[in-house]
Design an enzyme around this catalytic site. Sequence first.
Site, PDB file in Angstrom:
ATOM      1  N   ASP A 102       0.832  -1.203   0.000  1.00 29.06           N
ATOM      2  CA  ASP A 102       0.000   0.000   0.000  1.00 29.06           C
ATOM      3  C   ASP A 102       0.868   1.256   0.000  1.00 29.06           C
ATOM      4  OD1 ASP A 102      -2.414   1.321  -0.005  1.00 29.06           O
ATOM      5  OD2 ASP A 102      -2.927   0.867   2.075  1.00 29.06           O
ATOM      6  N   HIS A 103       0.217   2.404   0.129  1.00 26.59           N
ATOM      7  CA  HIS A 103       0.816   3.735   0.034  1.00 26.59           C
ATOM      8  C   HIS A 103       2.309   3.804   0.368  1.00 26.59           C
ATOM      9  CE1 HIS A 103      -3.007   5.999  -0.356  1.00 26.59           C
ATOM     10  NE2 HIS A 103      -3.504   4.996   0.347  1.00 26.59           N
ATOM     11  N   GLU A 139      -4.281   7.968   7.659  1.00 20.99           N
ATOM     12  CA  GLU A 139      -4.185   6.505   7.690  1.00 20.99           C
ATOM     13  C   GLU A 139      -2.739   6.114   7.839  1.00 20.99           C
ATOM     14  OE1 GLU A 139      -6.197   2.914   5.308  1.00 20.99           O
ATOM     15  OE2 GLU A 139      -4.825   4.056   4.061  1.00 20.99           O
ATOM     16  N   HIS A 163      -9.618   9.038   3.915  1.00 19.67           N
ATOM     17  CA  HIS A 163      -9.331   7.862   4.733  1.00 19.67           C
ATOM     18  C   HIS A 163     -10.058   7.963   6.065  1.00 19.67           C
ATOM     19  CE1 HIS A 163      -5.388   7.269   2.367  1.00 19.67           C
ATOM     20  NE2 HIS A 163      -6.189   6.284   2.063  1.00 19.67           N
ATOM     21  N   HIS A 182      -9.626   4.674  -3.233  1.00 20.11           N
ATOM     22  CA  HIS A 182      -9.037   4.785  -1.904  1.00 20.11           C
ATOM     23  C   HIS A 182     -10.012   5.516  -0.980  1.00 20.11           C
ATOM     24  CE1 HIS A 182      -4.468   4.381  -2.989  1.00 20.11           C
ATOM     25  NE2 HIS A 182      -5.206   3.406  -3.497  1.00 20.11           N
ATOM     26  N   ASN A 235      -9.765  -0.187  -1.769  1.00 20.33           N
ATOM     27  CA  ASN A 235      -9.005  -0.403  -0.544  1.00 20.33           C
ATOM     28  C   ASN A 235      -9.919  -0.471   0.675  1.00 20.33           C
ATOM     29  OD1 ASN A 235      -6.751  -0.193  -2.158  1.00 20.33           O
ATOM     30  ND2 ASN A 235      -5.756   1.385  -0.921  1.00 20.33           N
TER      31      ASN A 235
END
Length: 362
Positions: free
Chosen positions: A112-113, A185, A229, A268, A290
């Site tokens: 992820d990110h 997040e 998020h 997202h 996500n």
Amino acid sequence: MGVLDDLKLPVGVIYGDDVLKLFTYAREKGFAIPAANVTSSSTAVAVLEAARDQKSPIILQCSQGGAAYFAGKGLKNSAEKQEASVTGAVAAAHYIRAVAPAYGIPVVMHTDHCAKKLLPWLDGMLDEDEKFFKANGTPLFSSHMIDLSEEPVEENIATTAKYLKRAAPMKQWLEMEIGITGGEEDGVNNEGVDNNSLYTQPEDIYAVYQALQAISPYWSCAAGFGNVHGVYSPGNVRLHPELLGKHQTFVSGKLGGKDPKPVFFVFHGGSGSTKEEFREAISHGVIKVNLDTDLQWGYLIGIRDYVTKNIDYLKTQVGNPEGPTKPNKKKYDPRVWVREGEKTMKARVEEALKDFNAAGQL
């Protein structure tokens, strides 16, 4: 008929052309695959079990912090090398590769990110991918995500292109983000960004397409359409998934109009979104959604409810309402209460699989 028969996909972790075939099929058939953040073998098996029972492909992903947790919170994780995050992500990938075939489903192993300050983490994982590719013919991970959405557009695209060039010989997928996802997040905090930054412009999407498609077809884009998020009170987040349709139309027009959905989009900041918002986004080419915040809550509630229900058996090793000498081992064994968290997390993943039209796609 479904992805196993129509696409002849193998079960277990898939790579390269199989990932491309799966995402293309999802875009054509109108479903998206949940990407569940996992931080342990327990959370991973909860997700795998849900996908198996709902007859769906699935994406498992580790964030930088989640990967470090997988390796152990006591390990060093310097900003310069991201040692624990690299070690944990590699361990998670090997573990998921080992167990996924037993669940009988195709699995995409993703990370992820990865913001600019975390690029040493991506570098370390790519080092491991290249070693694994040399020995086995596939990378270790199916895909990675680079998130330079906080950087200027030109820098974002140029740096992403550099990493895609590195991934391309392995036919490895690369996800990028353009347009900021708000909220917070896993240590990435965008709560104070200007609202206009949450909405990606179509010209930027086309610039991404021009730069990346010339290198490799194995890429996708998380575009901002008001995403945030975390979970917020109803009305506080204004999503505009219809913008994704406009982006597709814009890029398609630039390319001559033959393909109405030329871009693989990713959703997202989906926790708390409505089923209608998800399905509209999917209709515009979203193939991956996500899930993190909702799954964290899903895991907790099973353990919370178990502890609340059995609290009088969990205060001492011996002695409970059934008698002062009665042992409590069967109540406090971690395999018992951790399993309760897996069950409720599994239920939340199953709900997502149905909402995203992914259930029954095998």
